[in-house]
Write an enzyme that holds these catalytic residues in place. Structure first.
Site, short mmCIF file in Angstrom:
data_model
loop_
_atom_site.label_atom_id
_atom_site.label_comp_id
_atom_site.label_asym_id
_atom_site.label_seq_id
_atom_site.Cartn_x
_atom_site.Cartn_y
_atom_site.Cartn_z
NE ARG A 191 -3.15 2.70 2.59
CZ ARG A 191 -3.36 3.46 3.64
NH1 ARG A 191 -3.11 3.01 4.86
NH2 ARG A 191 -3.85 4.67 3.50
CG HIS A 239 -1.60 8.98 3.21
ND1 HIS A 239 -1.67 7.63 3.46
CD2 HIS A 239 -1.24 9.55 4.38
CE1 HIS A 239 -1.34 7.39 4.73
NE2 HIS A 239 -1.07 8.55 5.31
CD GLU A 242 -5.37 7.66 9.90
OE1 GLU A 242 -4.94 8.75 10.31
OE2 GLU A 242 -5.00 6.57 10.37
CG ASN A 250 -5.51 3.49 8.63
OD1 ASN A 250 -5.64 2.53 7.87
ND2 ASN A 250 -5.14 4.69 8.20
CE1 TYR A 302 -0.19 3.06 13.49
CE2 TYR A 302 -2.22 3.98 12.64
CZ TYR A 302 -0.93 3.53 12.43
OH TYR A 302 -0.39 3.56 11.17
CD GLU A 314 -1.98 4.08 8.08
OE1 GLU A 314 -1.79 4.56 9.22
OE2 GLU A 314 -2.15 4.79 7.07
C1 FCB Z 1 -1.69 7.36 10.60
C2 FCB Z 1 -1.33 7.92 9.24
C3 FCB Z 1 0.03 7.48 8.73
C4 FCB Z 1 1.05 7.47 9.85
C5 FCB Z 1 0.53 6.68 11.04
C6 FCB Z 1 1.52 6.58 12.16
O1 FCB Z 1 -2.62 8.17 11.21
O2 FCB Z 1 -2.30 7.52 8.28
O3 FCB Z 1 0.41 8.32 7.68
O4 FCB Z 1 1.39 8.75 10.17
O5 FCB Z 1 -0.64 7.28 11.51
#
Ligand code: FCB
Length: 451
Positions: A86, A123, A164, A285, A287, A357
């Site tokens: 990607r 992006h 995002e 995405n 985290y 992500e």
């Molecule tokens: C996400 C973004 C990516 C990167 C990660 C850590 O929010 O999409 O570009 O910065 O965080």
């Protein structure tokens, strides 16, 4: 000296995913390409040039110089053994003479290496002359998408429209922490609407060009109220709407969460019909979760961001968890919760999912913490799959250490270390770990598939 791997590849959860599951790595144009002089400027170039905007004062002018070193990077991706890559296409580069040729070469290189190209069309690096507050930007986006699809559509079959839009709206236009640096607070909502409209128009443009495998990459965080008190629960619900539902509801249900549609510009009902064009899959995405409580009456800091006092919520530290170098808590089970909750919330309206992500920032070549993070999250993903959530792929953020937006080069998310002086790439322990996991998983899966 690289220590022994923390986990045993023979216990890889990767071998238990369905055949055909797509394993990949992710990057974005502005964060890795460099060669800024060989394209038109974006809002990120303008933002970075303002003193104090990027914490370490750096710029993405050179970044990883991927523009000139893409062959070496594709070789790293191929050696890693993932199925897909990607990356994002820079709109300002496509607008520049010869810019699209670069992506043509990159896609050829990937195809020759047996790696499936999965481009994201936006992006965050908007051409500097454009503005998401203007509705016209959505139309312009669809035109640009048609140009890209016409050129690459013979080899690219899987597409991502936007990355995002929530962060781009919130960080870029409401809080001013990202480009273009506006602090409009709730007046930033039209930026959300215009990106959603751009997405819907892009889906139509891609389908008109013959594409039939189209998704979007949205960020999601399970939102946990700081306590059982009503004021904390209300604040958490507000945050959940802003971060998780503001984009997902219009895409999947064709309507905004209650009270939001009235704040949006234009003929919102007609636009929602475009925005909710059926998706082939939905990208997530992930985290970390967010713990959210009532406002605390003062400015608060969290995860490198400053939240103004007047917001109707405050984001809190999640206690008792390890944190990454970014200060984000490591909560793998948050991914299982997120996926099962999405299925409950959207039911049959939820298309197949792809994790577009997931990753973490840690220093060092012997990045055992990254191995533990990825191992934990892949395990958590497997639990969601085993609970019946239809997930078709997983992309690690990121292939390379890169320009982490307002944090500059201080955050290292890569499986591959980049020395920003020499631009030398050095695979980390996590790269070797992932390669071994993939090999083991494939070795194990094939006999079963055959039988
Ligand atoms: C996400 C973004 C990516 C990167 C990660 C850590 O929010 O999409 O570009 O910065 O965080």
């Amino acid at each position: 000296m690289i220590r022994r791997m923390a986990t045993n590849p023979n216990q890889s959860p990767m071998s238990r995913f369905p055949a055909g599951f797509l394993w990949g790595v992710a990057t974005s144009a502005h964060q890795i390409e460099g060669a800024a002089g060989e394209r038109a400027p974006s809002v990120w170039d303008a933002f970075t040039a303002e003193p104090g905007r990027v914490k370490d004062g750096s710029t993405a002018e050179v970044a990883c110089d991927h523009y000139h070193r893409y062959r070496e990077d594709v070789a790293l991706i191929a050696d890693l053994g993932v199925d897909a890559y990607r990356f994002s296409i820079s709109w300002p580069r496509v607008d520049s003479p010869g810019g699209l040729d670069f992506y043509d070469r990159l896609v050829d290189e990937l195809c020759a290496a047996g790696v499936r190209p999965v481009p994201t069309l936006f992006h965050w690096d908007l051409p500097v002359a454009l503005d998401w507050l203007e509705r016209d930007t959505a139309e312009r986006f669809a035109q640009y998408v048609s140009v890209v699809a016409e050129r690459l559509g013979d080899r690219v079959t899987k597409w991502i429209t936007l990355n995002e839009p929530a962060e781009h709206t919130l960080l870029g236009h409401a809080l001013g922490a990202h480009a273009p640096g506006r602090t409009l607070m709730f007046d930033a909502l039209p930026v959300a609407h215009h990106q959603l409209l751009a997405h819907g128009l892009a889906v139509r443009a891609l389908r008109a060009a013959g594409a039939d495998d189209i998704g979007i990459a949205n960020s999601h965080s399970p939102t946990w109220p700081a306590s059982g008190k009503q004021e904390d629960r209300d604040a958490a619900e507000f945050y959940d709407v802003l971060l998780n539902r503001l984009f997902c509801d219009p895409l999947l249900l064709g309507r905004y969460p209650e009270g939001i549609g009235e704040l949006m510009p234009g003929d919102v009902d007609a636009d929602l019909a475009v925005i909710s064009e059926p998706l082939d899959w939905y990208g997530i995405n992930y985290y970390a979760p967010a713990e959210v409580g009532a406002p605390q009456g003062t400015e608060t800091e969290y995860g490198g961001l400053t939240f103004p006092a007047e917001l109707p919520f405050s984001v809190r530290e999640i206690e008792g968890r390890p944190v990454t170098d970014f200060g984000w808590p490591v909560v793998p089970e948050g991914l299982t919760e997120l996926l099962t909750d999405l299925r409950t919330r959207y039911g049959d309206r939820l298309p197949p999912l792809v994790i577009t992500e997931n990753g973490c920032s840690y220093e060092g070549l012997d990045d055992q913490e990254r191995i533990a993070y990825l191992d934990g999250h892949i395990g958590a993903l497997l639990r969601a799959v085993e609970a019946g959530v239809d997930v078709r792929g997983y992309f690690v953020w990121s292939l390379l250490d890169n320009f982490e937006w307002a944090e500059g080069y201080a955050r290292r998310f890569g499986l591959v270390h980049v020395d920003y002086t020499t631009l030398k790439r050095t695979p980390k322990a996590s790269y070797a770990w992932l390669r071994d996991q993939l090999r083991t998983a494939r070795g194990r899966r094939s006999p079963a598939d055959a039988g």
